[in-house]
Design a protein around this motif. Structure first.
Motif, short mmCIF file in Angstrom:
data_model
loop_
_atom_site.label_atom_id
_atom_site.label_comp_id
_atom_site.label_asym_id
_atom_site.label_seq_id
_atom_site.Cartn_x
_atom_site.Cartn_y
_atom_site.Cartn_z
N GLN A 104 37.62 13.06 60.88
CA GLN A 104 36.35 12.23 61.04
C GLN A 104 35.62 11.94 59.97
O GLN A 104 34.99 11.00 59.82
CB GLN A 104 35.10 13.44 61.79
CG GLN A 104 35.60 14.00 63.26
CD GLN A 104 35.63 12.62 64.09
OE1 GLN A 104 34.79 12.02 64.16
NE2 GLN A 104 36.81 12.52 64.75
N PHE A 131 38.85 8.96 61.68
CA PHE A 131 38.46 8.36 60.57
C PHE A 131 39.41 7.38 60.26
O PHE A 131 40.80 7.39 60.30
CB PHE A 131 38.46 9.34 59.53
CG PHE A 131 38.21 8.77 58.24
CD1 PHE A 131 36.84 8.33 57.69
CD2 PHE A 131 39.26 8.49 57.35
CE1 PHE A 131 36.93 7.68 56.59
CE2 PHE A 131 38.99 7.91 55.69
CZ PHE A 131 37.65 7.55 55.51
N ARG A 135 34.22 2.92 59.82
CA ARG A 135 34.48 4.21 59.65
C ARG A 135 35.25 5.21 60.83
O ARG A 135 35.20 6.22 60.76
CB ARG A 135 33.26 5.20 59.31
CG ARG A 135 32.31 4.44 58.15
CD ARG A 135 32.99 4.57 56.61
NE ARG A 135 33.14 5.94 56.54
CZ ARG A 135 33.42 6.46 55.40
NH1 ARG A 135 34.21 5.53 54.55
NH2 ARG A 135 33.50 7.84 54.87
N SER A 136 35.78 4.52 61.68
CA SER A 136 36.51 4.96 62.67
C SER A 136 37.53 3.95 63.52
O SER A 136 37.32 2.76 63.34
CB SER A 136 35.73 5.54 63.83
OG SER A 136 35.17 4.80 64.59
N ARG A 161 38.26 8.95 68.92
CA ARG A 161 38.28 8.03 67.74
C ARG A 161 38.57 9.10 66.30
O ARG A 161 37.96 10.23 66.51
CB ARG A 161 36.95 7.37 67.54
CG ARG A 161 36.76 6.34 68.55
CD ARG A 161 35.57 5.27 68.43
NE ARG A 161 35.51 4.48 67.18
CZ ARG A 161 36.35 3.07 67.41
NH1 ARG A 161 36.66 2.66 68.77
NH2 ARG A 161 36.61 2.34 66.56
#
Length: 361
Positions: free
Chosen positions: A63, A107, A113-114, A105
């Motif tokens: 993440q 990182f 950012r994903s 999802r």
């Protein structure tokens, strides 16, 4: 145009290894990979490293950063062994993509950012296709991936790039590796995963061109819809998105979002912009819900979430919406979201049958 999946990863890797196997007896460390500063050996290692990193982040649901490990070859690994590593890491990414639950999802730094499973598959394919091109250029061997695969990749990761006369030259141009008639050379580039915006009971999931194309043709866009399908307004918005993409004016962050409910993973409506902000930072917004999701506050919740996201940007100063005069439920939605009635575009009272609302930052 088709959505990217794990089979496409396998296809891309197979094409890579088939091309490079014709030069497996060469000294890859002594040959520069096209326009890169790396040699061909380092480039192949980079491809394998990216494939396993994408697989790990997706499978491990990372993440905040890449998982803390790096691919290292055993000393003395020859080119044939290196290609085996590329095949294996490609298989791992394909498996991670195929087994990822919908909506998951993980990182990736750029740009939001994903990325989801389709995004990780596409990024892996991009690494394979582009760096195989680089190595093939350095080794002076032929290589060109299937046009349908490249077209799907462009629509997934390069939705801001206008399709060209042929997919492969367009991808090479878009990544600074070639020229395209009528277009200026590219010196800096990035791919773009789709944007998702949290919205309480659901997620606003940015619609990719391939999904919009399917919706325009009457499909489901890859989503499982409540009550059997999207409302007609969502299909119309998808059609406008495709026209913008084909015209080279699509900006994905100002596109269409599908409301995907957390409790059951079902899509319950569409929400989005009617274009990019004008010179005054003003942009129009629209929305709809499938019938079974109405009357539960979803539209207000979604509108507030998208408005908050938009008005936090430097290029957006106000949002406006146009609502039919007899559509009292929609008037209540925009009012609850903070919009206020305003006069029409020309400063006069609203046109017959329509009401205008605005929300300023």
């Amino acid at each position: 145009m088709r959505p990217i999946n794990g089979d496409h990863v396998t296809e891309a890797v197979a094409g890579c290894t088939a091309a490079l196997r014709t030069a497996v007896d060469r000294d890859w460390r002594a040959v520069r990979a096209g326009r890169l500063e790396w040699d061909c050996h380092a480039t192949a290692v980079h491809v394998a490293d990216d494939l396993i990193a994408y697989a790990a982040n997706l499978a491990g649901r990372a993440q905040d950063a890449y998982l803390p490990f790096e691919l290292t070859l055993d000393e003395g690994t020859d080119n044939a062994g290196l290609l085996h590593v590329v095949e294996t890491t490609g298989a791992l990414l394909a498996a991670a993509v195929r087994t990822a639950p919908p909506g998951v999802r993980a990182f990736h730094p750029y740009p939001f950012r994903s990325a989801d499973a389709q995004g990780f598959a596409a990024m892996g394919i991009a690494e394979v296709l582009l760096h195989t091109h680089d190595m093939a250029e350095g080794l002076d061997i032929p290589y060109e991936p299937p046009a349908e695969l490249v077209e799907a990749l462009l629509a997934c990761l390069f939705p801001h790039v206008q399709p060209g006369p042929a997919p492969w030259p367009t991808l090479l141009w878009a990544t600074g590796r070639g020229e395209l008639p009528g277009r200026a050379p590219i010196t800096e580039w990035r791919w773009m995963n789709n944007l998702v915006i949290p919205a309480g009971r659901f997620t606003l999931t940015g619609l990719r061109p391939a999904a919009a194309h399917d919706l325009r043709l009457g499909g489901d866009g890859g989503f499982t819809w409540l009550d059997g399908g999207p409302y007609e307004g969502t299909r119309e918005a998808a059609s406008f998105l495709m026209k913008a993409y084909e015209g080279g004016v699509h900006r994905p962050e100002f596109g269409v979002f599908v409301l995907v409910r957390h409790e059951d993973g079902r899509a319950i409506g569409g929400l989005g912009f009617h274009g990019v902000p004008d010179e005054d930072g003003r942009v129009e917004i629209g929305y709809d819900l499938v019938e079974g999701a109405r009357g539960q506050g979803y539209a207000t919740e979604a509108l507030r979430a998208l408005a908050d996201w938009a008005l936090a940007r430097d290029d957006v100063g106000s949002l406006f919406a146009t609502v039919e005069r007899d559509n009292t439920p929609s008037q209540a939605v925009v009012t609850r979201a903070g919009f206020v009635p305003v006069s029409g575009e020309d400063g006069t009272e609203p046109a017959s049958g329509l009401l205008h609302y605005e929300l300023r930052g």
